[in-house]
Motif scaffolding. Structure first.
Motif, PDB file in Angstrom:
ATOM      1  N   ILE A  69       0.840  -1.207   0.000  1.00  0.00           N
ATOM      2  CA  ILE A  69       0.000   0.000   0.000  1.00  0.00           C
ATOM      3  C   ILE A  69       0.872   1.253   0.000  1.00  0.00           C
ATOM      4  O   ILE A  69       0.595   2.210  -0.733  1.00  0.00           O
ATOM      5  N   GLN A  70       1.942   1.252   0.784  1.00  0.00           N
ATOM      6  CA  GLN A  70       2.842   2.405   0.818  1.00  0.00           C
ATOM      7  C   GLN A  70       3.516   2.608  -0.541  1.00  0.00           C
ATOM      8  O   GLN A  70       3.686   3.740  -1.003  1.00  0.00           O
ATOM      9  N   VAL A  71       3.879   1.499  -1.194  1.00  0.00           N
ATOM     10  CA  VAL A  71       4.510   1.578  -2.512  1.00  0.00           C
ATOM     11  C   VAL A  71       3.524   2.163  -3.519  1.00  0.00           C
ATOM     12  O   VAL A  71       3.880   3.011  -4.331  1.00  0.00           O
ATOM     13  N   ILE A  72       2.263   1.731  -3.453  1.00  0.00           N
ATOM     14  CA  ILE A  72       1.237   2.259  -4.354  1.00  0.00           C
ATOM     15  C   ILE A  72       1.084   3.764  -4.150  1.00  0.00           C
ATOM     16  O   ILE A  72       0.974   4.534  -5.113  1.00  0.00           O
ATOM     17  N   LYS A  73       1.104   4.215  -2.903  1.00  0.00           N
ATOM     18  CA  LYS A  73       0.985   5.649  -2.610  1.00  0.00           C
ATOM     19  C   LYS A  73       2.141   6.431  -3.242  1.00  0.00           C
ATOM     20  O   LYS A  73       1.933   7.505  -3.818  1.00  0.00           O
ATOM     21  N   VAL A  74       3.356   5.898  -3.135  1.00  0.00           N
ATOM     22  CA  VAL A  74       4.515   6.588  -3.711  1.00  0.00           C
ATOM     23  C   VAL A  74       4.417   6.596  -5.236  1.00  0.00           C
ATOM     24  O   VAL A  74       4.687   7.617  -5.874  1.00  0.00           O
ATOM     25  N   VAL A  75       4.000   5.465  -5.824  1.00  0.00           N
ATOM     26  CA  VAL A  75       3.850   5.403  -7.283  1.00  0.00           C
ATOM     27  C   VAL A  75       2.842   6.450  -7.740  1.00  0.00           C
ATOM     28  O   VAL A  75       3.062   7.151  -8.733  1.00  0.00           O
ATOM     29  N   ARG A  76       1.743   6.572  -7.021  1.00  0.00           N
ATOM     30  CA  ARG A  76       0.740   7.583  -7.371  1.00  0.00           C
ATOM     31  C   ARG A  76       1.326   8.989  -7.289  1.00  0.00           C
ATOM     32  O   ARG A  76       1.100   9.827  -8.160  1.00  0.00           O
ATOM     33  N   ALA A  77       2.073   9.273  -6.222  1.00  0.00           N
ATOM     34  CA  ALA A  77       2.643  10.608  -6.025  1.00  0.00           C
ATOM     35  C   ALA A  77       3.670  10.929  -7.108  1.00  0.00           C
ATOM     36  O   ALA A  77       3.735  12.059  -7.601  1.00  0.00           O
ATOM     37  N   VAL A  78       4.455   9.957  -7.489  1.00  0.00           N
ATOM     38  CA  VAL A  78       5.541  10.176  -8.444  1.00  0.00           C
ATOM     39  C   VAL A  78       5.028  10.270  -9.880  1.00  0.00           C
ATOM     40  O   VAL A  78       5.526  11.070 -10.666  1.00  0.00           O
ATOM     41  N   THR A  79       4.020   9.457 -10.214  1.00  0.00           N
ATOM     42  CA  THR A  79       3.574   9.367 -11.602  1.00  0.00           C
ATOM     43  C   THR A  79       2.314  10.153 -11.902  1.00  0.00           C
ATOM     44  O   THR A  79       2.037  10.456 -13.058  1.00  0.00           O
ATOM     45  N   GLY A  80       1.511  10.444 -10.873  1.00  0.00           N
ATOM     46  CA  GLY A  80       0.236  11.113 -11.099  1.00  0.00           C
ATOM     47  C   GLY A  80      -0.847  10.151 -11.562  1.00  0.00           C
ATOM     48  O   GLY A  80      -1.917  10.584 -11.988  1.00  0.00           O
ATOM     49  N   LEU A  81      -0.593   8.848 -11.477  1.00  0.00           N
ATOM     50  CA  LEU A  81      -1.581   7.855 -11.879  1.00  0.00           C
ATOM     51  C   LEU A  81      -2.711   7.783 -10.860  1.00  0.00           C
ATOM     52  O   LEU A  81      -2.540   8.148  -9.703  1.00  0.00           O
ATOM     53  N   GLY A  82      -3.843   7.262 -11.296  1.00  0.00           N
ATOM     54  CA  GLY A  82      -4.954   7.012 -10.392  1.00  0.00           C
ATOM     55  C   GLY A  82      -4.672   5.781  -9.550  1.00  0.00           C
ATOM     56  O   GLY A  82      -3.699   5.044  -9.786  1.00  0.00           O
ATOM     57  N   LEU A  83      -5.544   5.517  -8.593  1.00  0.00           N
ATOM     58  CA  LEU A  83      -5.343   4.393  -7.672  1.00  0.00           C
ATOM     59  C   LEU A  83      -5.287   3.064  -8.417  1.00  0.00           C
ATOM     60  O   LEU A  83      -4.396   2.249  -8.188  1.00  0.00           O
ATOM     61  N   LYS A  84      -6.226   2.828  -9.313  1.00  0.00           N
ATOM     62  CA  LYS A  84      -6.271   1.551 -10.029  1.00  0.00           C
ATOM     63  C   LYS A  84      -5.039   1.367 -10.907  1.00  0.00           C
ATOM     64  O   LYS A  84      -4.426   0.287 -10.920  1.00  0.00           O
ATOM     65  N   GLU A  85      -4.646   2.405 -11.626  1.00  0.00           N
ATOM     66  CA  GLU A  85      -3.485   2.309 -12.507  1.00  0.00           C
ATOM     67  C   GLU A  85      -2.205   2.068 -11.707  1.00  0.00           C
ATOM     68  O   GLU A  85      -1.355   1.271 -12.103  1.00  0.00           O
ATOM     69  N   ALA A  86      -2.067   2.771 -10.577  1.00  0.00           N
ATOM     70  CA  ALA A  86      -0.882   2.590  -9.732  1.00  0.00           C
ATOM     71  C   ALA A  86      -0.850   1.183  -9.154  1.00  0.00           C
ATOM     72  O   ALA A  86       0.202   0.539  -9.103  1.00  0.00           O
ATOM     73  N   LYS A  87      -2.000   0.675  -8.725  1.00  0.00           N
ATOM     74  CA  LYS A  87      -2.072  -0.683  -8.175  1.00  0.00           C
ATOM     75  C   LYS A  87      -1.712  -1.700  -9.252  1.00  0.00           C
ATOM     76  O   LYS A  87      -0.961  -2.648  -8.997  1.00  0.00           O
ATOM     77  N   ASP A  88      -2.234  -1.520 -10.472  1.00  0.00           N
ATOM     78  CA  ASP A  88      -1.916  -2.429 -11.574  1.00  0.00           C
ATOM     79  C   ASP A  88      -0.419  -2.414 -11.886  1.00  0.00           C
ATOM     80  O   ASP A  88       0.178  -3.457 -12.152  1.00  0.00           O
ATOM     81  N   LEU A  89       0.192  -1.239 -11.838  1.00  0.00           N
ATOM     82  CA  LEU A  89       1.624  -1.126 -12.097  1.00  0.00           C
ATOM     83  C   LEU A  89       2.411  -1.896 -11.033  1.00  0.00           C
ATOM     84  O   LEU A  89       3.327  -2.648 -11.358  1.00  0.00           O
TER      85      LEU A  89
END
Length: 130
Positions: free
Chosen positions: A76-96
């Motif tokens: 979950i923490q990794v998903i939050k950082v991915v979202r912050a860094v990339t600007g992706l939505g929750l679903k896209e960040a989780k899929d990544l």
């Protein structure tokens, strides 16, 4: 002897998280028009000239890819950082994150790649910069 203003600021910077430091860097760049990458880029061509062909080819690399190789224990923490860094939505960040290994950022500067890598590693992910 009292600490100077520079020492006080330095001590405070040491207490900040990586995310806070990245935010501070961006604010300084926006507010004062200063970038940390400019002096490094200007020094690279002069340093590459005396080296051999192999060394020059290695120094000429200007774009890097940040690849997430694993989410680790704190997904979950990794998903939050991915979202912050990339600007992706929750679903896209989780899929990544679920699809690791995958590129989080591509074609970025070395400084930005190292910054993203540090943020992801702080969150518990395993990351490579290529």
């Amino acid at each position: 002897m009292a600490a100077s203003g520079v020492d006080k600021v330095f001590d405070e910077l040491g207490k900040m998280s990586v995310l806070d430091l990245v935010e501070l860097k961006k604010k300084i760049e926006d507010e004062w028009g200063i970038t940390a990458a400019a002096p490094v880029a200007a020094a690279a061509p002069g340093a590459a000239a005396p080296g051999g062909d192999g060394a020059a080819a290695e120094e000429e690399k200007t774009s890097f890819d940040v690849v997430l190789t694993g989410a680790g224990q704190q997904k979950i923490q990794v998903i939050k950082v991915v979202r912050a860094v990339t600007g992706l939505g929750l679903k896209e960040a989780k899929d990544l994150v679920d699809g690791a290994p995958q590129a989080v950022k591509e074609g970025v500067t070395e400084d930005e790649a190292n910054s993203v890598k540090a943020q992801l590693e702080e969150a518990g992910a395993s990351v490579e910069v290529k």
